[in-house]
Design a protein around this motif. Structure first.
Motif, PDB file in Angstrom:
ATOM      1  N   ALA A 103      36.941  49.975  36.944  1.00  0.00           N
ATOM      2  CA  ALA A 103      37.585  49.378  38.121  1.00  0.00           C
ATOM      3  C   ALA A 103      37.960  50.477  39.122  1.00  0.00           C
ATOM      4  O   ALA A 103      37.719  50.346  40.328  1.00  0.00           O
ATOM      5  N   ALA A 104      38.542  51.560  38.615  1.00  0.00           N
ATOM      6  CA  ALA A 104      38.913  52.678  39.482  1.00  0.00           C
ATOM      7  C   ALA A 104      37.668  53.310  40.116  1.00  0.00           C
ATOM      8  O   ALA A 104      37.670  53.651  41.312  1.00  0.00           O
ATOM      9  N   LEU A 105      36.616  53.445  39.337  1.00  0.00           N
ATOM     10  CA  LEU A 105      35.367  54.013  39.850  1.00  0.00           C
ATOM     11  C   LEU A 105      34.808  53.144  40.973  1.00  0.00           C
ATOM     12  O   LEU A 105      34.415  53.647  42.032  1.00  0.00           O
ATOM     13  N   ILE A 155      34.594  44.921  40.823  1.00  0.00           N
ATOM     14  CA  ILE A 155      35.971  45.332  40.534  1.00  0.00           C
ATOM     15  C   ILE A 155      36.671  44.266  39.699  1.00  0.00           C
ATOM     16  O   ILE A 155      37.331  44.576  38.700  1.00  0.00           O
ATOM     17  N   VAL A 156      36.512  43.011  40.086  1.00  0.00           N
ATOM     18  CA  VAL A 156      37.137  41.904  39.347  1.00  0.00           C
ATOM     19  C   VAL A 156      36.632  41.876  37.908  1.00  0.00           C
ATOM     20  O   VAL A 156      37.412  41.717  36.962  1.00  0.00           O
ATOM     21  N   VAL A 212      38.236  44.636  35.875  1.00  0.00           N
ATOM     22  CA  VAL A 212      39.620  44.320  35.542  1.00  0.00           C
ATOM     23  C   VAL A 212      39.658  43.322  34.378  1.00  0.00           C
ATOM     24  O   VAL A 212      40.475  43.451  33.449  1.00  0.00           O
ATOM     25  N   LYS A 213      38.777  42.334  34.399  1.00  0.00           N
ATOM     26  CA  LYS A 213      38.725  41.363  33.299  1.00  0.00           C
ATOM     27  C   LYS A 213      38.326  42.031  31.985  1.00  0.00           C
ATOM     28  O   LYS A 213      38.845  41.668  30.932  1.00  0.00           O
ATOM     29  N   ILE A 214      37.447  43.001  32.056  1.00  0.00           N
ATOM     30  CA  ILE A 214      37.076  43.746  30.861  1.00  0.00           C
ATOM     31  C   ILE A 214      38.296  44.474  30.313  1.00  0.00           C
ATOM     32  O   ILE A 214      38.587  44.438  29.123  1.00  0.00           O
TER      33      ILE A 214
END
Length: 130
Positions: free
Chosen positions: A81-83, A120-121, A124-126
């Motif tokens: 997500a940060a990447l 990104i979503v 985050v779910k991962i």
């Protein structure tokens, strides 16, 4: 025959494998053909565009490994997500640089911007469900 709905954990694990494989491919591409990525690096960053292209390839490979190993999948989701947020400025730069290009190139560069959001979503779910 009835089918069970896919659980959030199972979806996250499938997404992690897909993302991990995609990041592996992109990481290798960054290392083998970095010139294409050099153009995406904002000039405001310290160092050379080539350094950023190559280092981001290593980061993508490391992130892929985190996603592909079940024990590190949650961390991999957060890191990915940060990447994905971190590379978004490069996509904005591409859209800006290509603003005078033919319409077909502009569609590609502008299309990359909203595609970053589901990535990104998903990451985050991962992180939440793996």
């Amino acid at each position: 025959m009835t089918t069970k709905p896919m659980t959030a954990r199972r979806k996250a694990n499938r997404s992690a494998v897909f993302s991990g494989l995609a990041l592996t491919g992109m990481g290798v591409l960054h290392l083998v053909r970095p010139a294409g990525f050099d153009k995406l690096v904002p000039e405001q960053l310290p160092g050379t565009a080539r350094q950023w292209s190559v280092y981001s390839g290593y980061v993508e490979l490391a992130t892929a490994a985190l996603l592909l190993v079940p024990a590190t999948r949650r961390v991999g989701g957060a890191v990915s997500a940060a990447l994905f947020v971190g590379v978004w400025p490069g996509n904005w730069k591409m859209a800006w640089d290509w603003r005078h290009e033919p319409a077909s190139k502009q569609v590609i560069s502008l299309g990359r911007l909203p595609l970053q959001i589901p990535m990104i979503v998903s990451a985050v779910k991962i992180a939440r469900n793996a």
